[in-house]
Design a protein around this motif. Structure first.
Motif, PDB file in Angstrom:
ATOM      1  N   HIS A  21      23.396 -17.204  36.750  1.00  0.00           N
ATOM      2  CA  HIS A  21      22.918 -15.616  36.107  1.00  0.00           C
ATOM      3  C   HIS A  21      22.034 -15.888  35.163  1.00  0.00           C
ATOM      4  N   GLU A  22      22.095 -16.930  34.258  1.00  0.00           N
ATOM      5  CA  GLU A  22      21.373 -17.204  32.996  1.00  0.00           C
ATOM      6  C   GLU A  22      19.934 -17.429  33.379  1.00  0.00           C
ATOM      7  N   LEU A  23      19.582 -17.924  34.536  1.00  0.00           N
ATOM      8  CA  LEU A  23      18.462 -18.161  34.773  1.00  0.00           C
ATOM      9  C   LEU A  23      17.624 -16.903  35.020  1.00  0.00           C
ATOM     10  N   THR A  24      18.104 -15.752  35.061  1.00  0.00           N
ATOM     11  CA  THR A  24      17.405 -14.508  35.155  1.00  0.00           C
ATOM     12  C   THR A  24      17.108 -14.241  33.747  1.00  0.00           C
ATOM     13  N   LYS A  25      17.487 -14.967  32.817  1.00  0.00           N
ATOM     14  CA  LYS A  25      16.926 -14.596  31.299  1.00  0.00           C
ATOM     15  C   LYS A  25      15.814 -15.531  30.739  1.00  0.00           C
ATOM     16  N   VAL A  26      15.143 -16.408  31.934  1.00  0.00           N
ATOM     17  CA  VAL A  26      14.133 -17.350  31.657  1.00  0.00           C
ATOM     18  C   VAL A  26      12.945 -16.537  31.201  1.00  0.00           C
ATOM     19  N   PRO A  27      12.528 -15.265  31.655  1.00  0.00           N
ATOM     20  CA  PRO A  27      11.492 -14.706  30.933  1.00  0.00           C
ATOM     21  C   PRO A  27      11.477 -14.487  29.337  1.00  0.00           C
ATOM     22  N   VAL A  28      12.840 -13.929  28.922  1.00  0.00           N
ATOM     23  CA  VAL A  28      13.090 -13.661  27.593  1.00  0.00           C
ATOM     24  C   VAL A  28      12.672 -15.199  26.804  1.00  0.00           C
ATOM     25  N   LEU A  29      13.120 -16.114  27.165  1.00  0.00           N
ATOM     26  CA  LEU A  29      12.909 -17.464  26.778  1.00  0.00           C
ATOM     27  C   LEU A  29      11.137 -17.628  26.215  1.00  0.00           C
ATOM     28  N   PHE A  30      10.367 -17.299  27.269  1.00  0.00           N
ATOM     29  CA  PHE A  30       9.045 -17.304  27.108  1.00  0.00           C
ATOM     30  C   PHE A  30       8.485 -16.276  26.354  1.00  0.00           C
ATOM     31  N   GLN A  31       9.178 -15.173  25.998  1.00  0.00           N
ATOM     32  CA  GLN A  31       8.629 -13.999  25.443  1.00  0.00           C
ATOM     33  C   GLN A  31       8.946 -14.086  24.016  1.00  0.00           C
ATOM     34  N   HIS A  32      10.148 -14.632  23.690  1.00  0.00           N
ATOM     35  CA  HIS A  32      10.763 -15.139  22.577  1.00  0.00           C
ATOM     36  C   HIS A  32       9.623 -16.489  21.842  1.00  0.00           C
ATOM     37  N   TYR A  33       9.343 -17.219  22.893  1.00  0.00           N
ATOM     38  CA  TYR A  33       8.335 -18.361  22.265  1.00  0.00           C
ATOM     39  C   TYR A  33       7.011 -17.723  21.975  1.00  0.00           C
ATOM     40  N   PHE A  34       6.315 -17.193  22.734  1.00  0.00           N
ATOM     41  CA  PHE A  34       5.093 -16.152  22.196  1.00  0.00           C
ATOM     42  C   PHE A  34       5.371 -15.461  20.896  1.00  0.00           C
ATOM     43  N   GLU A  35       6.483 -14.806  20.733  1.00  0.00           N
ATOM     44  CA  GLU A  35       6.940 -14.227  19.144  1.00  0.00           C
ATOM     45  C   GLU A  35       6.784 -15.369  18.003  1.00  0.00           C
ATOM     46  N   HIS A  36       7.278 -16.348  18.469  1.00  0.00           N
ATOM     47  CA  HIS A  36       7.250 -17.396  17.460  1.00  0.00           C
ATOM     48  C   HIS A  36       5.980 -18.037  17.349  1.00  0.00           C
ATOM     49  N   LYS A  37       5.315 -18.091  18.308  1.00  0.00           N
ATOM     50  CA  LYS A  37       3.835 -18.640  18.301  1.00  0.00           C
ATOM     51  C   LYS A  37       2.749 -17.672  17.753  1.00  0.00           C
ATOM     52  N   SER A  38       3.191 -16.345  17.650  1.00  0.00           N
ATOM     53  CA  SER A  38       2.387 -15.832  16.836  1.00  0.00           C
ATOM     54  C   SER A  38       2.615 -15.811  15.173  1.00  0.00           C
ATOM     55  N   LEU A  39       3.788 -16.133  14.975  1.00  0.00           N
ATOM     56  CA  LEU A  39       4.137 -16.351  13.561  1.00  0.00           C
ATOM     57  C   LEU A  39       3.642 -17.783  13.079  1.00  0.00           C
ATOM     58  N   ASP A  40       3.688 -18.795  14.087  1.00  0.00           N
ATOM     59  CA  ASP A  40       3.323 -20.223  13.739  1.00  0.00           C
ATOM     60  C   ASP A  40       2.584 -20.559  14.852  1.00  0.00           C
ATOM     61  N   ALA A  41       1.228 -20.738  14.727  1.00  0.00           N
ATOM     62  CA  ALA A  41       0.286 -21.143  15.857  1.00  0.00           C
ATOM     63  C   ALA A  41       0.530 -22.747  16.245  1.00  0.00           C
ATOM     64  N   LYS A  42       1.057 -23.564  15.212  1.00  0.00           N
ATOM     65  CA  LYS A  42       1.137 -24.754  15.284  1.00  0.00           C
ATOM     66  C   LYS A  42       2.516 -25.291  16.255  1.00  0.00           C
ATOM     67  N   ILE A  43       3.419 -24.355  16.501  1.00  0.00           N
ATOM     68  CA  ILE A  43       4.708 -24.817  17.077  1.00  0.00           C
ATOM     69  C   ILE A  43       4.325 -25.049  18.598  1.00  0.00           C
ATOM     70  N   THR A  44       5.215 -26.070  18.864  1.00  0.00           N
ATOM     71  CA  THR A  44       4.925 -26.244  20.490  1.00  0.00           C
ATOM     72  C   THR A  44       6.204 -25.949  21.079  1.00  0.00           C
ATOM     73  N   PHE A  45       6.004 -25.972  22.638  1.00  0.00           N
ATOM     74  CA  PHE A  45       7.248 -25.325  23.324  1.00  0.00           C
ATOM     75  C   PHE A  45       8.408 -26.314  23.063  1.00  0.00           C
ATOM     76  N   LEU A  46       8.125 -27.422  23.069  1.00  0.00           N
ATOM     77  CA  LEU A  46       9.388 -28.485  23.089  1.00  0.00           C
ATOM     78  C   LEU A  46      10.308 -28.255  21.469  1.00  0.00           C
ATOM     79  N   ALA A  47       9.205 -28.063  20.473  1.00  0.00           N
ATOM     80  CA  ALA A  47       9.785 -27.679  18.981  1.00  0.00           C
ATOM     81  C   ALA A  47      10.491 -26.478  18.921  1.00  0.00           C
TER      82      ALA A  47
END
Length: 130
Positions: A21-47
């Motif tokens: 059921h944790e796989l249903t939270k995958v969209p939150v993972l990407f949303q949170h990544y884009f939140e961090h990407k807006s704060l730091d444009a140099k961050i990669t997904f693996l980082a």
């Protein structure tokens, strides 16, 4: 139709009784990544993944949002903890069972040992034939 029903029931079981059921939270993972990407444009997904899943002292002041990520929290489900067969206050404590066996005399019967003169030759060491 039967195959679709089996897949549906298996999906319900896996999503409710396992950690899938944790796989249903995958969209939150990407949303949170884009939140961090807006704060730091140099961050990669693996980082980003390393920072959120590998760093033990994770400090970015958004712990509430981080706990919404998949596989960050462990939940106990009532279906896996409570059994209808046993009441919650029922403690099963196995007791050791000891059984005292009476001493038995062992009778040795020597009737199976042949009295032949050849029987003793079997247990001699091998001889070198020249």
């Amino acid at each position: 139709m039967k195959k679709a029903l089996h897949i549906l029931l298996l999906s319900f079981y896996l999503l409710s009784c396992t950690e899938l059921h944790e796989l249903t939270k995958v969209p939150v993972l990407f949303q949170h990544y884009f939140e961090h990407k807006s704060l730091d444009a140099k961050i990669t997904f693996l980082a980003y993944l390393e920072h959120h899943y590998n760093d033990v002292p994770h400090t970015d002041n958004d712990e509430e949002r981080d706990n919404q990520l998949p596989f960050k929290t462990h939940e106990l489900f009532a279906s896996s903890v409570i059994s209808p067969a046993l009441p919650p206050s029922f403690d099963v404590i196995p007791k050791k069972v000891y059984q005292i066996l009476p001493k038995q005399k062992i009778l040795i019967n020597n009737d199976h040992i042949p009295n032949s003169a050849f029987a003793g030759k079997i247990w001699q060491p091998p001889k070198i034939v020249s």
